[in-house]
Design a protein around this motif. Structure first.
Motif, PDB file in Angstrom:
ATOM      1  N   ILE A  34      -7.687  -0.270   4.579  1.00  0.00           N
ATOM      2  CA  ILE A  34      -6.452   0.462   4.268  1.00  0.00           C
ATOM      3  C   ILE A  34      -6.811   1.831   3.707  1.00  0.00           C
ATOM      4  O   ILE A  34      -7.551   1.928   2.724  1.00  0.00           O
ATOM      5  CB  ILE A  34      -5.619  -0.317   3.241  1.00  0.00           C
ATOM      6  CG1 ILE A  34      -5.242  -1.701   3.810  1.00  0.00           C
ATOM      7  CG2 ILE A  34      -4.358   0.470   2.887  1.00  0.00           C
ATOM      8  CD1 ILE A  34      -4.491  -2.566   2.812  1.00  0.00           C
ATOM      9  N   PRO A  35      -6.307   2.914   4.301  1.00  0.00           N
ATOM     10  CA  PRO A  35      -6.528   4.242   3.719  1.00  0.00           C
ATOM     11  C   PRO A  35      -5.890   4.319   2.339  1.00  0.00           C
ATOM     12  O   PRO A  35      -4.790   3.816   2.135  1.00  0.00           O
ATOM     13  CB  PRO A  35      -5.863   5.194   4.715  1.00  0.00           C
ATOM     14  CG  PRO A  35      -4.925   4.338   5.506  1.00  0.00           C
ATOM     15  CD  PRO A  35      -5.498   2.964   5.529  1.00  0.00           C
ATOM     16  N   TRP A  36      -6.607   4.911   1.397  1.00  0.00           N
ATOM     17  CA  TRP A  36      -6.180   4.900   0.007  1.00  0.00           C
ATOM     18  C   TRP A  36      -6.210   6.302  -0.562  1.00  0.00           C
ATOM     19  O   TRP A  36      -7.017   7.133  -0.154  1.00  0.00           O
ATOM     20  CB  TRP A  36      -7.100   3.990  -0.800  1.00  0.00           C
ATOM     21  CG  TRP A  36      -6.428   3.331  -1.969  1.00  0.00           C
ATOM     22  CD1 TRP A  36      -6.603   3.639  -3.283  1.00  0.00           C
ATOM     23  CD2 TRP A  36      -5.499   2.269  -1.918  1.00  0.00           C
ATOM     24  NE1 TRP A  36      -5.832   2.816  -4.054  1.00  0.00           N
ATOM     25  CE2 TRP A  36      -5.138   1.960  -3.250  1.00  0.00           C
ATOM     26  CE3 TRP A  36      -4.919   1.534  -0.874  1.00  0.00           C
ATOM     27  CZ2 TRP A  36      -4.230   0.966  -3.572  1.00  0.00           C
ATOM     28  CZ3 TRP A  36      -4.015   0.534  -1.186  1.00  0.00           C
ATOM     29  CH2 TRP A  36      -3.692   0.264  -2.516  1.00  0.00           C
ATOM     30  N   ALA A  74       0.820  -1.223   0.000  1.00  0.00           N
ATOM     31  CA  ALA A  74       0.000   0.000   0.000  1.00  0.00           C
ATOM     32  C   ALA A  74       0.846   1.261   0.000  1.00  0.00           C
ATOM     33  O   ALA A  74       0.308   2.362  -0.166  1.00  0.00           O
ATOM     34  CB  ALA A  74      -0.929   0.003   1.207  1.00  0.00           C
ATOM     35  N   ASN A  75       2.153   1.107   0.206  1.00  0.00           N
ATOM     36  CA  ASN A  75       3.068   2.248   0.291  1.00  0.00           C
ATOM     37  C   ASN A  75       2.651   3.207   1.407  1.00  0.00           C
ATOM     38  O   ASN A  75       2.649   4.422   1.239  1.00  0.00           O
ATOM     39  CB  ASN A  75       3.137   2.987  -1.047  1.00  0.00           C
ATOM     40  CG  ASN A  75       4.334   3.930  -1.142  1.00  0.00           C
ATOM     41  OD1 ASN A  75       5.354   3.708  -0.489  1.00  0.00           O
ATOM     42  ND2 ASN A  75       4.201   4.979  -1.931  1.00  0.00           N
ATOM     43  N   LEU A  76       2.293   2.614   2.534  1.00  0.00           N
ATOM     44  CA  LEU A  76       1.914   3.370   3.720  1.00  0.00           C
ATOM     45  C   LEU A  76       2.669   2.809   4.917  1.00  0.00           C
ATOM     46  O   LEU A  76       3.147   1.670   4.889  1.00  0.00           O
ATOM     47  CB  LEU A  76       0.407   3.268   3.974  1.00  0.00           C
ATOM     48  CG  LEU A  76      -0.523   3.902   2.938  1.00  0.00           C
ATOM     49  CD1 LEU A  76      -1.965   3.487   3.219  1.00  0.00           C
ATOM     50  CD2 LEU A  76      -0.394   5.419   2.951  1.00  0.00           C
ATOM     51  N   SER A  77       2.756   3.570   5.970  1.00  0.00           N
ATOM     52  CA  SER A  77       3.443   3.090   7.157  1.00  0.00           C
ATOM     53  C   SER A  77       2.610   2.013   7.846  1.00  0.00           C
ATOM     54  O   SER A  77       1.369   2.054   7.826  1.00  0.00           O
ATOM     55  CB  SER A  77       3.705   4.237   8.130  1.00  0.00           C
ATOM     56  OG  SER A  77       2.498   4.670   8.738  1.00  0.00           O
ATOM     57  N   SER A  78       3.294   1.055   8.437  1.00  0.00           N
ATOM     58  CA  SER A  78       2.588   0.003   9.166  1.00  0.00           C
ATOM     59  C   SER A  78       1.828   0.574  10.355  1.00  0.00           C
ATOM     60  O   SER A  78       0.763   0.080  10.718  1.00  0.00           O
ATOM     61  CB  SER A  78       3.580  -1.076   9.631  1.00  0.00           C
ATOM     62  OG  SER A  78       4.598  -0.509  10.441  1.00  0.00           O
ATOM     63  N   GLY A  79       2.353   1.645  10.936  1.00  0.00           N
ATOM     64  CA  GLY A  79       1.674   2.265  12.069  1.00  0.00           C
ATOM     65  C   GLY A  79       0.340   2.855  11.681  1.00  0.00           C
ATOM     66  O   GLY A  79      -0.641   2.762  12.429  1.00  0.00           O
ATOM     67  N   LEU A  80       0.274   3.473  10.487  1.00  0.00           N
ATOM     68  CA  LEU A  80      -0.978   4.054  10.025  1.00  0.00           C
ATOM     69  C   LEU A  80      -2.016   2.959   9.771  1.00  0.00           C
ATOM     70  O   LEU A  80      -3.172   3.083  10.190  1.00  0.00           O
ATOM     71  CB  LEU A  80      -0.749   4.859   8.745  1.00  0.00           C
ATOM     72  CG  LEU A  80      -1.995   5.479   8.115  1.00  0.00           C
ATOM     73  CD1 LEU A  80      -2.628   6.512   9.046  1.00  0.00           C
ATOM     74  CD2 LEU A  80      -1.657   6.108   6.771  1.00  0.00           C
ATOM     75  N   ILE A  81      -1.607   1.899   9.105  1.00  0.00           N
ATOM     76  CA  ILE A  81      -2.538   0.804   8.824  1.00  0.00           C
ATOM     77  C   ILE A  81      -2.983   0.143  10.127  1.00  0.00           C
ATOM     78  O   ILE A  81      -4.165  -0.173  10.298  1.00  0.00           O
ATOM     79  CB  ILE A  81      -1.899  -0.215   7.867  1.00  0.00           C
ATOM     80  CG1 ILE A  81      -1.665   0.436   6.502  1.00  0.00           C
ATOM     81  CG2 ILE A  81      -2.777  -1.461   7.730  1.00  0.00           C
ATOM     82  CD1 ILE A  81      -0.983  -0.464   5.499  1.00  0.00           C
TER      83      ILE A  81
END
Length: 207
Positions: free
Chosen positions: A203-205, A178-185
């Motif tokens: 998952i925020p997209w 997702a190219n996002l931080s694991s903390g955010l997910i």
């Protein structure tokens, strides 16, 4: 009816399809995405029929994934758009209409047609037919959960992807994809075991 809704809501919580922070809603959102895993036998035309949308609408959200509508690569994920509704004020989801075919079972519909975006038990919950006695011409309600976000976590994201976990995945692999931080997910899925190989995460997209 009240008893049905209560049983359905408790099932949703216990199965991990929603968390308590999403248990009450007032309204849905116009757009959500689902991560659909392409298996042999699936093509964009059948997927569009399952998701009750057009091929062109799916293509808009897969510009870097689908290069040939007549031959989609197998064992990859594509994004499919749908409306995320507030169902009975209890949870976020959308009810797709599926034309039952001879040989279909609730398990096959959940795992193959809807690529584990739902489960056999969850389909059974929203249909009057016994799983072993489905009429050949039945229209099946297929409920898929979704998210419109959680402002207590962040107001920066208004589009969310319903993502069925698969065997071998974990928080790091999902966040990398997702190219996002694991903390955010993790903040949107605080109670999820990302290594369980099943179940949904949100998952925020980026639109």
């Amino acid at each position: 009816m009240l008893r049905f809704l209560l049983v359905a809501f408790m099932f949703l919580i216990s199965s991990g399809f929603i968390s308590l922070v999403q248990s009450v809603c007032i309204r849905g959102c116009d757009l959500a995405l689902a991560s659909y895993y392409i298996q042999p036998g699936n093509d964009i035309y059948s997927v569009s029929k399952y998701i009750n949308t057009s091929v062109n609408n799916i293509l808009k959200y897969n510009l870097n994934t689908i290069h040939n509508v007549y031959s989609i690569q197998k064992y990859v994920r594509i994004n499919v758009p749908f409306r995320c509704d507030c169902i009975n004020g209890d949870f976020f989801g959308h009810v797709f209409k599926y034309d039952h075919r001879i040989g279909d079972t609730y398990e096959k519909i959940a795992e193959v047609s809807y690529a584990n975006l739902t489960t056999r038990d969850w389909i059974q919950m929203f249909n009057i037919y016994d799983g072993s006695q489905i009429p050949d011409d039945a229209i099946i309600n297929v409920t898929v959960n979704c998210s419109c976000g959680d402002p207590s976590v962040s107001k920066d994201y208004g589009l969310f992807l319903t993502y069925p976990l698969r065997a071998g995945e974990n928080l790091d692999s999902v966040s990398s994809a997702a190219n996002l931080s694991s903390g955010l997910i993790r903040s949107y899925n605080p109670d999820v075991n990302f290594s369980q190989g099943s179940g949904l995460v949100y998952i925020p997209w980026r639109g």
